[in-house]
Design a protein around this motif. Structure first.
Motif, PDB file in Angstrom:
ATOM      1  N   LEU A  32      21.774  12.215  69.465  1.00 23.60           N
ATOM      2  CA  LEU A  32      22.731  11.717  70.423  1.00 23.60           C
ATOM      3  C   LEU A  32      23.920  11.122  69.718  1.00 23.60           C
ATOM      4  N   THR A  33      24.947  10.997  70.489  1.00 24.62           N
ATOM      5  CA  THR A  33      26.139  10.377  69.945  1.00 24.62           C
ATOM      6  C   THR A  33      26.491   9.114  70.693  1.00 24.62           C
ATOM      7  N   GLN A  34      25.703   8.731  71.679  1.00 24.48           N
ATOM      8  CA  GLN A  34      26.182   7.688  72.574  1.00 24.48           C
ATOM      9  C   GLN A  34      25.280   6.470  72.629  1.00 24.48           C
ATOM     10  N   THR A  35      24.422   6.266  71.699  1.00 26.17           N
ATOM     11  CA  THR A  35      23.716   5.009  71.665  1.00 26.17           C
ATOM     12  C   THR A  35      24.712   3.932  71.273  1.00 26.17           C
ATOM     13  N   PRO A  36      24.311   2.670  71.331  1.00 25.41           N
ATOM     14  CA  PRO A  36      25.275   1.620  70.994  1.00 25.41           C
ATOM     15  C   PRO A  36      26.037   1.948  69.723  1.00 25.41           C
ATOM     16  N   LEU A  37      27.315   1.866  69.800  1.00 23.28           N
ATOM     17  CA  LEU A  37      28.156   2.427  68.756  1.00 23.28           C
ATOM     18  C   LEU A  37      27.985   1.757  67.414  1.00 23.28           C
ATOM     19  N   HIS A  38      27.674   0.476  67.407  1.00 22.79           N
ATOM     20  CA  HIS A  38      27.543  -0.161  66.105  1.00 22.79           C
ATOM     21  C   HIS A  38      26.359   0.429  65.353  1.00 22.79           C
ATOM     22  N   LEU A  39      25.317   0.814  66.087  1.00 25.36           N
ATOM     23  CA  LEU A  39      24.185   1.441  65.423  1.00 25.36           C
ATOM     24  C   LEU A  39      24.561   2.832  64.939  1.00 25.36           C
ATOM     25  N   ALA A  40      25.217   3.572  65.791  1.00 28.89           N
ATOM     26  CA  ALA A  40      25.609   4.930  65.394  1.00 28.89           C
ATOM     27  C   ALA A  40      26.493   4.885  64.157  1.00 28.89           C
ATOM     28  N   PHE A  52       5.487   6.896  60.118  1.00 32.97           N
ATOM     29  CA  PHE A  52       6.254   8.129  60.217  1.00 32.97           C
ATOM     30  C   PHE A  52       7.278   8.240  59.091  1.00 32.97           C
ATOM     31  N   ASP A  53       7.447   9.457  58.642  1.00 33.40           N
ATOM     32  CA  ASP A  53       8.440   9.727  57.603  1.00 33.40           C
ATOM     33  C   ASP A  53       9.809   9.999  58.197  1.00 33.40           C
ATOM     34  N   ILE A  54       9.797  10.618  59.353  1.00 26.36           N
ATOM     35  CA  ILE A  54      11.038  11.036  59.984  1.00 26.36           C
ATOM     36  C   ILE A  54      11.019  10.593  61.437  1.00 26.36           C
ATOM     37  N   LEU A  55      12.110  10.041  61.873  1.00 27.92           N
ATOM     38  CA  LEU A  55      12.252   9.631  63.262  1.00 27.92           C
ATOM     39  C   LEU A  55      13.355  10.455  63.909  1.00 27.92           C
ATOM     40  N   VAL A  56      13.000  11.180  64.942  1.00 32.07           N
ATOM     41  CA  VAL A  56      13.978  11.955  65.700  1.00 32.07           C
ATOM     42  C   VAL A  56      14.339  11.162  66.956  1.00 32.07           C
ATOM     43  N   ASP A  57      15.529  10.665  66.972  1.00 32.27           N
ATOM     44  CA  ASP A  57      16.003   9.880  68.110  1.00 32.27           C
ATOM     45  C   ASP A  57      16.623  10.821  69.135  1.00 32.27           C
ATOM     46  N   ALA A  58      15.866  11.117  70.179  1.00 34.11           N
ATOM     47  CA  ALA A  58      16.341  11.993  71.256  1.00 34.11           C
ATOM     48  C   ALA A  58      16.342  11.232  72.578  1.00 34.11           C
ATOM     49  N   MET A  59      16.743   9.997  72.505  1.00 35.37           N
ATOM     50  CA  MET A  59      16.666   9.170  73.712  1.00 35.37           C
ATOM     51  C   MET A  59      17.795   9.459  74.697  1.00 35.37           C
ATOM     52  N   PHE A  60      19.013   9.468  74.200  1.00 34.07           N
ATOM     53  CA  PHE A  60      20.151   9.665  75.091  1.00 34.07           C
ATOM     54  C   PHE A  60      21.198  10.542  74.430  1.00 34.07           C
ATOM     55  N   GLY A  61      21.913  11.256  75.266  1.00 29.79           N
ATOM     56  CA  GLY A  61      23.051  12.040  74.790  1.00 29.79           C
ATOM     57  C   GLY A  61      24.329  11.534  75.418  1.00 29.79           C
ATOM     58  N   PHE A  62      25.175  12.466  75.777  1.00 25.10           N
ATOM     59  CA  PHE A  62      26.502  12.050  76.239  1.00 25.10           C
ATOM     60  C   PHE A  62      26.505  11.453  77.639  1.00 25.10           C
ATOM     61  N   SER A  63      25.394  11.467  78.326  1.00 27.89           N
ATOM     62  CA  SER A  63      25.368  10.851  79.660  1.00 27.89           C
ATOM     63  C   SER A  63      24.975   9.386  79.630  1.00 27.89           C
TER      64      SER A  63
END
Ligand code: NAX
Length: 236
Positions: free
Chosen positions: A13-21, A194-205
């Motif tokens: 995603l690109t739209q999680t809280p911006l400071h984290l991104a 976990f070795d890898i975390l796939v963050d698929a929580m939110f996208g552009f909506s």
């Protein structure tokens, strides 16, 4: 697991809280060159002749805020929320792509990118945290492909959407015996398991402030925040 020299946070995603991104993006920029968006663009968007889409992939002057500042750091390109949504409208409108088609391509692109950088022999356990929308669907698809690539994926999908597209993706994972974990089953520090975390929580909506008080969000955000500046890498 704690002895691993590096871990990955993979953000769909690109739209999680911006400071984290911003921090996620900064960390990958420092740790290794990111070719993932380029791979996505060249393999998915690149062959499309639409000037509108090519413009999205190459523009440098009109990207606002965080994206703009990051573009200037090197060869990494980022899309704003609006740009991503506009590309989606173009793909699904005049270009005739369907949702499930795009979702399959998105998930496959993520899985392929992970496999290119983090070999399953070393980074085997993957947690896909999937949200209620299409971005979560991307994560479900990615988990399936990662399974076939030799990883051991786990899925946390706390807010399931009762639509055939999503239930089908769940069925496919269940048929592979991919474990679905509840939030309560996750450790507070996800890096322990976990070795890898796939963050698929939110996208552009994603919009506004995070409304869901479910622990999963805080667990994952905490994990990302705690690890991103040291050795995390990011895929967008
Ligand atoms: N056709 C499409 O729309 C496609 C979208 N794809 C991916 O899906 C993303 C967009 O999908 P969606 O439009 O379904 O939306 P998202 O996946 O961004 O999430 C929408 C969900 O998030 C919830 N939500 C929004 N803001 C929230 C907040 N502040 N707190 C808690 N919950 C919140 C909404 O209620 C909704 O259930 C894209 O960014 C892309 O990654 C890809 O699968 C390709 C196809």
């Amino acid at each position: 697991m704690l002895g691993k020299s590096r871990r990955m946070i993979c953000s769909l995603l690109t739209q999680t809280p911006l400071h984290l991104a911003y921090y996620w993006s900064s960390s990958i920029y420092k740790t290794k060159p990111s070719t993932h968006l380029h791979n996505f663009s060249s393999g998915f968007l690149g062959p499309i002749s639409s000037p509108a889409i090519r413009a999205f992939c190459s523009k440098s002057g009109e990207v606002g805020g965080m994206a703009s500042s990051l573009q200037n750091q090197g060869s990494i390109s980022y899309l704003t929320q609006r740009e991503a949504a506009e590309i989606d409208e173009t793909l699904m409108g005049p270009l005739g792509f369907s949702v499930d088609q795009l979702m399959e391509l998105a998930g496959l692109s993520v899985a392929t990118s992970i496999a290119e950088v983090y070999k399953p022999s070393e980074y085997n356990r993957v947690l896909a945290i999937c949200g209620p929308g299409n971005n979560g669907g991307d994560g479900l698809v990615a988990a399936r492909h990662l399974y076939h690539f030799g990883y051991k994926p786990f899925v946390c999908y706390p807010k399931r959407t009762p639509k055939p597209l999503y239930s089908g993706l769940v069925t496919q994972l269940e048929s592979l015996s991919v474990p679905f974990l509840s939030v309560d089953e996750l450790p507070v520090d996800l890096s322990k398991d976990f070795d890898i975390l796939v963050d698929a929580m939110f996208g552009f909506s994603f919009h506004g402030k995070l409304l869901d008080t479910h622990t999963i969000f805080y667990n994952s955000f905490n994990f990302m925040f705690m690890h991103m500046r040291r050795d995390a890498a990011t895929i967008l």
